[in-house]
Design a protein around this motif. Sequence first.
Motif, short mmCIF file in Angstrom:
data_model
loop_
_atom_site.label_atom_id
_atom_site.label_comp_id
_atom_site.label_asym_id
_atom_site.label_seq_id
_atom_site.Cartn_x
_atom_site.Cartn_y
_atom_site.Cartn_z
N ASP A 125 -36.53 1.57 -4.03
CA ASP A 125 -36.61 1.80 -2.57
C ASP A 125 -38.04 1.77 -1.85
O ASP A 125 -38.17 1.66 -0.61
CB ASP A 125 -35.87 3.11 -2.38
N THR A 126 -38.63 2.23 -2.53
CA THR A 126 -40.27 2.73 -2.21
C THR A 126 -41.29 1.36 -2.31
O THR A 126 -42.15 1.36 -1.63
CB THR A 126 -40.79 3.84 -2.52
N ALA A 127 -41.13 0.45 -3.47
CA ALA A 127 -42.04 -0.48 -3.72
C ALA A 127 -41.94 -1.50 -2.69
O ALA A 127 -40.88 -1.88 -2.28
CB ALA A 127 -41.82 -0.95 -5.09
N ASP A 128 -43.22 -2.16 -2.31
CA ASP A 128 -43.15 -3.17 -1.30
C ASP A 128 -44.49 -3.81 -1.59
O ASP A 128 -45.51 -3.52 -1.21
CB ASP A 128 -42.84 -2.82 -0.07
N PHE A 129 -44.67 -5.15 -2.03
CA PHE A 129 -45.62 -5.81 -2.35
C PHE A 129 -46.44 -6.14 -1.01
O PHE A 129 -47.68 -6.18 -0.99
CB PHE A 129 -45.67 -7.23 -2.98
N ALA A 130 -45.84 -6.42 -0.04
CA ALA A 130 -46.46 -6.85 1.32
C ALA A 130 -47.24 -5.45 1.81
O ALA A 130 -48.10 -5.95 2.34
CB ALA A 130 -45.28 -6.92 2.21
N GLN A 131 -46.94 -4.47 1.49
CA GLN A 131 -47.63 -3.19 2.09
C GLN A 131 -48.87 -3.05 0.96
O GLN A 131 -49.84 -2.61 1.61
CB GLN A 131 -46.72 -1.92 2.12
N LYS A 132 -48.67 -3.01 -0.18
CA LYS A 132 -49.56 -2.49 -1.22
C LYS A 132 -50.20 -3.48 -1.82
O LYS A 132 -51.44 -3.09 -2.61
CB LYS A 132 -49.15 -1.42 -2.05
N VAL A 135 -41.48 -11.84 -10.13
CA VAL A 135 -41.16 -11.11 -8.79
C VAL A 135 -39.87 -10.67 -8.70
O VAL A 135 -38.69 -11.35 -9.57
CB VAL A 135 -41.42 -11.84 -7.65
N LEU A 136 -39.36 -9.78 -8.02
CA LEU A 136 -38.00 -9.54 -7.59
C LEU A 136 -37.87 -9.59 -5.87
O LEU A 136 -38.71 -9.19 -5.26
CB LEU A 136 -37.44 -7.92 -7.94
N PHE A 137 -36.87 -10.28 -5.67
CA PHE A 137 -36.48 -10.49 -4.09
C PHE A 137 -35.46 -9.38 -3.87
O PHE A 137 -34.40 -9.53 -4.67
CB PHE A 137 -36.23 -11.89 -3.91
N LEU A 138 -35.46 -8.71 -2.83
CA LEU A 138 -34.46 -7.79 -2.39
C LEU A 138 -33.77 -8.13 -1.08
O LEU A 138 -34.64 -8.18 -0.05
CB LEU A 138 -35.06 -6.37 -2.41
N LEU A 139 -32.59 -8.42 -1.10
CA LEU A 139 -31.77 -9.02 0.05
C LEU A 139 -30.75 -7.83 0.57
O LEU A 139 -30.44 -7.06 -0.33
CB LEU A 139 -31.10 -10.23 -0.36
N SER A 140 -30.39 -7.93 1.56
CA SER A 140 -29.37 -7.03 2.06
C SER A 140 -27.98 -7.31 1.78
O SER A 140 -27.63 -8.54 1.82
CB SER A 140 -29.27 -6.68 3.59
N LYS A 141 -27.57 -6.66 1.01
CA LYS A 141 -25.90 -7.23 0.41
C LYS A 141 -24.82 -7.34 1.54
O LYS A 141 -24.24 -8.16 1.59
CB LYS A 141 -25.46 -5.96 -0.40
N LYS A 142 -25.59 -6.52 2.88
CA LYS A 142 -24.27 -6.30 3.86
C LYS A 142 -24.63 -7.65 4.73
O LYS A 142 -23.60 -8.19 5.39
CB LYS A 142 -24.49 -5.25 4.71
N GLY A 174 -27.24 -10.14 3.96
CA GLY A 174 -28.22 -11.42 3.41
C GLY A 174 -29.61 -11.50 4.02
O GLY A 174 -30.31 -12.24 3.60
N ALA A 175 -30.01 -10.71 4.83
CA ALA A 175 -31.37 -10.55 5.24
C ALA A 175 -32.27 -10.40 4.11
O ALA A 175 -32.08 -9.53 3.47
CB ALA A 175 -31.59 -9.69 6.31
N PHE A 176 -33.32 -10.95 4.07
CA PHE A 176 -34.53 -10.53 3.30
C PHE A 176 -35.21 -9.21 3.60
O PHE A 176 -35.61 -9.12 4.81
CB PHE A 176 -35.58 -11.85 3.18
N LEU A 177 -35.30 -8.38 2.83
CA LEU A 177 -35.86 -6.92 2.82
C LEU A 177 -37.26 -6.94 2.55
O LEU A 177 -38.06 -6.49 3.44
CB LEU A 177 -34.70 -6.18 2.18
N LYS A 178 -37.55 -7.26 1.17
CA LYS A 178 -38.64 -6.96 0.57
C LYS A 178 -39.08 -7.67 -0.73
O LYS A 178 -38.16 -8.26 -1.06
CB LYS A 178 -39.20 -5.60 0.36
N GLN A 179 -40.26 -7.66 -0.95
CA GLN A 179 -40.40 -8.32 -2.47
C GLN A 179 -41.07 -7.44 -3.43
O GLN A 179 -42.07 -6.56 -2.81
CB GLN A 179 -41.27 -9.49 -2.27
N ILE A 180 -40.84 -7.38 -4.72
CA ILE A 180 -41.63 -6.32 -5.60
C ILE A 180 -42.28 -7.39 -6.59
O ILE A 180 -41.64 -8.26 -7.23
CB ILE A 180 -40.75 -5.49 -6.39
N VAL A 181 -43.51 -7.35 -6.90
CA VAL A 181 -44.20 -8.08 -7.79
C VAL A 181 -44.28 -7.36 -9.34
O VAL A 181 -44.47 -5.89 -9.16
CB VAL A 181 -45.72 -8.30 -7.57
#
Length: 370
Positions: free
Chosen positions: A190-197, A133-140, A142-149
Amino acid sequence: MQKRHRRINGLFLLTGVLAALAGCTRTPVAPVVATDPGRPVTIAGTTVSPAVTTTKGFYDSFIKQYPHLQSALDHDAPPETYVIPGLRRTRTLLTRDHKTVGTSTQMDPQGLAVTSQYVIISAYSRDKHYDSVLFLLSKKTGAFLKQIVLPTNAHVGGLAYDPVNHMLWVATETAQAQAALSAYTLKTLDTADFAQKQTATAFDHVVTLPKIPQASFITYTRNGLYVGYFDARGQGVFATYPLDRQGMPQLTAGPTTHLRGQDIHPAVYDTSKQLQGVTFYQGRILFSQSYGPHPAKVLVFDNDGQKTWIDFDGDDIVKSIVMPPYLEQIVASGSDLYALFESAAGPYRQADLEFHADRVVKLDLPTLLK
């Protein structure tokens, strides 16, 4: 009739709130920064709260064990640390079919990339039963934004972001276990999001690498990708690949190859053992060297990547900095050094360590290199 609609809508809203609060964990809708392991936060089945300690406990332990790093903790531009998601639970896909949703409790963080928007962490499941997986956090924030599988259970030991062609490169391997680099464009990120698809995201590009046994770590600098092979007991390998105008690595540069720049040329070097990551900063190469529970190091070489050689035996080393154990990838971004550790992954949380790093640490490079 209008009041009746209002009451029904209110009932649906209340039902939704109760459903969201059901269970032991909370499922926030907006991006959050969770800092207390005693109050676990889960988003779409993935734990986004720290696995070991609170923020205060983390800093107290870090400074106590590594007082020489205290002055380098970057207090000027928060956040100073980023919680590593998924260490307790990660919602992903079973590798057997890349379709069945499951939960890994053995995710191990390996790679790190920093863009203008994201701090990105790669992780693989140590049991190899689940996709990486990839975890994407906000650089500004530190919030968890989403995950890509990813469509693979590869070790994903390194990440590198090309800011010119806007591509994230991931150290992977082919089905025949050959070293490879796989890439996502910024649009895909920017568009991929495991939680959605609930599906794996196919790579936009895959390139097989010759002359290197495995792509263990990777970095980008000055129109090129630098890829390393980790060896625990012997010399590793460090290879350079210039990028063409489309941002693709060139395995061999001929007279008809249109490179983005003439800064580097394909080359292969023998390296020190146990190298885990590499980054460049102001004419220097920084390697992370780590293996097992022993203190790790950041090795600083006086080389801007343009020299035709690197003396790993010591003549080129200008500084060696002791770091916490299980150091993985390091990334220089601006004047900051981002450092990722795997010591808070499941197997290591049970190990007898004085410090478990469940966060990415940001250090001030000018201070660190004094």
